[in-house]
Design an enzyme around this catalytic site. Structure first.
Site, PDB file in Angstrom:
ATOM      1  N   GLU A  46      88.967  68.482  21.585  1.00 57.75           N
ATOM      2  CA  GLU A  46      89.324  69.654  21.470  1.00 57.75           C
ATOM      3  C   GLU A  46      88.839  70.709  22.436  1.00 57.75           C
ATOM      4  O   GLU A  46      89.519  71.316  23.143  1.00 57.75           O
ATOM      5  CB  GLU A  46      89.223  70.217  20.110  1.00 57.75           C
ATOM      6  CG  GLU A  46      89.670  69.367  18.967  1.00 57.75           C
ATOM      7  CD  GLU A  46      88.764  68.450  18.279  1.00 57.75           C
ATOM      8  OE1 GLU A  46      88.544  68.686  16.958  1.00 57.75           O
ATOM      9  OE2 GLU A  46      87.926  67.959  19.139  1.00 57.75           O
ATOM     10  N   LEU A 202      79.211  36.259  27.514  1.00 61.15           N
ATOM     11  CA  LEU A 202      79.543  37.265  26.718  1.00 61.15           C
ATOM     12  C   LEU A 202      79.872  38.570  27.136  1.00 61.15           C
ATOM     13  O   LEU A 202      79.081  39.832  26.442  1.00 61.15           O
ATOM     14  CB  LEU A 202      78.398  37.118  25.119  1.00 61.15           C
ATOM     15  CG  LEU A 202      78.414  35.742  24.566  1.00 61.15           C
ATOM     16  CD1 LEU A 202      77.238  35.921  23.730  1.00 61.15           C
ATOM     17  CD2 LEU A 202      79.881  35.483  23.839  1.00 61.15           C
TER      18      LEU A 202
END
Length: 374
Positions: A46, A202
């Site tokens: 916001e 990974l």
């Protein structure tokens, strides 16, 4: 709100334990400004949208706008100022909110405050999608344990290893979705047998400069992981049982990895020395502010976590192949049946021009949903 949701997703992998949030300022069908929470400790959605709007529009134009935000604005000061005062100062009177703050101490506070000053506040706009954005945050903020997603790539007969160990089961687009999951989640967790067999890095492999590599968690009760494994580095936690020899600890610690020792599980008064206490593990990961984990197997690991009712959601990628009894199954003996709630099914298409007989020449299915244990 759909635009605000799309904005929120841009923060995936960078807000850590904070929720994904997007905001849009709109007036008469025109978007004045957009914003999203882009990094942990950074300004909220916001505030970013309002700051952008102030640079281009008058205070009167902003006050006439509608504010759409995926999550109830915050009222507390943390690493940044709360969003509520800036919304009040903007003069905006129409606010549309996707879902409430799941934090019990904050839920509904900003809505009541905005309504007290005469704002029209509507809650529940595209709520299912907005709730999905913050599902990991909701779990952590209410339980202090991470949200656990079980990611499975398997054949039609439920096998998770290919008879030819060098070949993939799922197609390229399915594997790309897995890397997007890695981008979104704080950590990847898997068993040591998968590490020994496949020696995976990974890491997150996605195009673009802004890539987040999750923490790597290897479940290894006796510290059998080879010290030269690609997955071992300063971003790795190796979880073992208490009492592992100092020699093995040193071998792993020299790679930069962190060793986390757990007590054994107890059941019917007997210690199951080959099973680490997963409840202790999940609490410890939550304490370390790891709010979301992708569980990537193997079979014994999936079985253990299902039998502890610990997996919150499944992503099951299925390729149209049958592998037979020589390949490893998705699970072994389960203490519960598991059904998927809010299930979604997606077709993941084959790659155009793929070589016949490869994983990429076949469509895959993704079935995902929340786990319900019966």
């Amino acid at each position: 709100m759909h635009l605000a949701i799309a904005e929120a997703k841009k923060g995936s992998g960078f807000v850590q334990i904070n929720p994904l949030v997007g905001a849009v300022l709109e007036s008469n069908g025109k978007v004045l400004a957009k914003g999203y929470h882009s990094r942990f400790g950074g300004p909220h959605a916001e505030a970013i949208a309002l700051k952008k709007a102030v640079k281009k529009y008058s205070k009167q134009e902003i006050a006439r706008a509608n504010l759409y935000v995926t999550l109830e604005p915050c009222t507390r000061r943390g690493k940044t100022l709360p969003c509520l005062p800036s919304i009040k100062q903007s003069g905006i009177k129409n606010i549309f909110i996707g879902t409430l703050d799941p934090n019990p101490g904050e839920q509904g506070r900003s809505i009541r405050a905005l309504r007290r000053i005469g704002c029209s506040v509507k809650v529940g706009i595209e709520q299912e999608e907005c709730d999905y954005l913050i599902r990991t945050f909701r779990k952590w903020i209410t339980t202090k344990k991470p949200f656990l997603l079980g990611k499975v790539g398997m054949s039609l007969d439920g096998k998770v290893t290919h008879p030819d160990e060098k070949r993939y089961i799922t197609n390229t687009l399915a594997r790309d979705r897995v890397h997007k999951l890695r981008q979104e989640f704080d950590a990847i967790m898997l068993g040591v047998n998968t590490v020994i067999r496949d020696d995976p890095e990974l890491t997150t492999r996605l195009p673009g400069k802004r890539v987040s590599h999750p923490m790597k968690i290897i479940l290894d009760s006796r510290l059998r992981v080879p010290s030269k494994s690609k997955a071992l580095d300063y971003n790795t936690i190796v979880v073992c049982l208490e009492g592992v020899t100092m020699k093995r600890k040193r071998s792993v610690a020299n790679t930069g990895a962190t060793i986390l020792e757990l007590p054994p599980e107890e059941k019917r008064g007997k210690q199951l020395f080959e099973q680490m206490n997963m409840q202790v593990l999940m609490k410890e990961l939550g304490r370390r502010k790891i709010s979301s984990v992708v569980l990537e197997g193997g079979s014994y690991v999936f079985t253990t976590f299902i039998n502890r009712q610990a997996i919150d959601e499944f992503y099951i990628f299925t390729a149209p192949q049958l592998f037979g009894a020589t390949s490893l199954p998705f699970t072994y003996a389960l203490q519960y049946t598991v059904s998927l709630q809010n299930m979604k099914v997606e077709l993941i298409p084959a790659s155009k021009g793929a070589e016949v007989g490869t994983a990429d020449d076949a469509d895959n299915l993704l079935v995902r949903g929340y786990a319900k244990y019966n």
